[in-house]
Design a protein around this motif. Structure first.
Motif, PDB file in Angstrom:
ATOM      1  N   SER A   1       0.830  -1.207   0.000  1.00 22.14           N
ATOM      2  CA  SER A   1       0.000   0.000   0.000  1.00 22.14           C
ATOM      3  C   SER A   1       0.865   1.258   0.000  1.00 22.14           C
TER       4      SER A   1
ATOM      5  N   GLY B   1       0.457   2.884  -3.947  1.00 20.50           N
ATOM      6  CA  GLY B   1      -0.718   3.731  -3.861  1.00 20.50           C
ATOM      7  C   GLY B   1      -0.579   4.949  -4.753  1.00 20.50           C
TER       8      GLY B   1
ATOM      9  N   ALA C   1      -3.701   0.569  -7.215  1.00 22.65           N
ATOM     10  CA  ALA C   1      -4.294   1.023  -5.948  1.00 22.65           C
ATOM     11  C   ALA C   1      -5.633   0.375  -5.622  1.00 22.65           C
TER      12      ALA C   1
ATOM     13  N   ASP D   1      -1.341   9.105   0.592  1.00 19.28           N
ATOM     14  CA  ASP D   1      -1.199   7.889  -0.208  1.00 19.28           C
ATOM     15  C   ASP D   1      -2.560   7.197  -0.226  1.00 19.28           C
TER      16      ASP D   1
ATOM     17  N   VAL E   1      -5.273   4.310  -1.471  1.00 19.88           N
ATOM     18  CA  VAL E   1      -5.504   2.967  -2.008  1.00 19.88           C
ATOM     19  C   VAL E   1      -6.929   2.554  -1.673  1.00 19.88           C
TER      20      VAL E   1
END
Length: 243
Positions: A50, A54, A69, A125, A127
């Motif tokens: 992740s 991401g 992602a 970030d 995801v």
């Protein structure tokens, strides 16, 4: 009950729909299985996947991650909250055609990821499969209007009424949620419904060339207007084997 084959041995509408629905079930189930397998690997590596794959706004190196992602999540609660809607909306989006569904998935992943890449804060970030969830939801809600399928229109109305609360996390203000990814996915789903709409002429709308065919008839030989929505609904219910 409608017959199982048309003239020339072509499977009738109901049989084709059952075949596509069966394929859709396995494709969406397979997608969900991949998401969970990736989660197991991600968890075992302390969510390094992740962090590494991401979408980070403005980072050119992270731009290809708009395709990775959606398969990644931050914890078990995150993937559990996405899994049910992903399967339900994914199946409803796929049951009329798996090839169309795959094209829709790429489009939604792109619109959701690009919305995050262009507009999110640079230190975030992002995801998760929720962008796909919102894309499939938007597609299912409006698909029937573009395809002029009354059955799909009814499904869209039911889904919109039942899951309208989802839209509350597609607007600013929900902490810890990528509302930009949700909104981008939703826009991609609506766009996909238009791009992948059924362009084939509707049965009974185009008279045979040079023909003097009489008016189309409903079941029982009763004349039915070709532009009558009830005639379309009657035909679709017959294709499903419900009449």
């Amino acid at each position: 009950m409608s017959g199982s084959f048309r003239v020339g041995g072509e499977p009738a509408g109901a049989e084709r729909m059952v075949t596509e629905a069966r394929k859709a079930f396995f494709v969406v189930f397979g997608l969900l299985a991949v998401v969970w397998l990736v989660q197991l690997a991600n968890f075992a590596d302390q969510y390094a996947l992740s962090r590494d794959f991401g979408v980070v706004s403005g980072d050119l190196g992270a731009l290809p991650h708009i395709l990775t992602a959606p398969f990644l999540h931050w914890n078990w609660a995150h993937i559990e909250s996405n899994s049910g809607p992903l399967f339900v909306f994914g199946f409803l989006a796929a049951y009329r055609g798996v090839a169309r569904f795959l094209g829709l998935s790429l489009l939604v992943a792109a619109t959701s990821g690009l919305a995050v890449w262009f507009l999110e804060r640079g230190d975030v970030d992002t995801v998760g499969a929720s962008g796909l969830v919102f894309g499939y939801f938007g597609y299912v809600v409006v698909r029937g209007l573009f395809d002029r399928h009354l059955i799909d229109t009814l499904i869209g109305v039911v889904m919109a009424a039942s899951f309208a609360y989802l839209l509350t996390v597609a607007v600013p203000g929900t902490p810890g949620v990528s509302w930009l990814g949700h909104l981008g996915g939703l826009a991609g789903g609506v766009l996909g419904a238009w791009l992948f709409r059924d362009r084939r002429p509707r049965a009974g709308r185009t008279p045979p060339a040079g023909g003097d065919a009489g008016p189309p008839t409903a079941r029982g030989g009763v004349p039915a207007r070709a532009d009558n929505p009830r005639a379309d609904l009657h035909k679709e219910l017959g294709d499903l084997g419900l009449l």
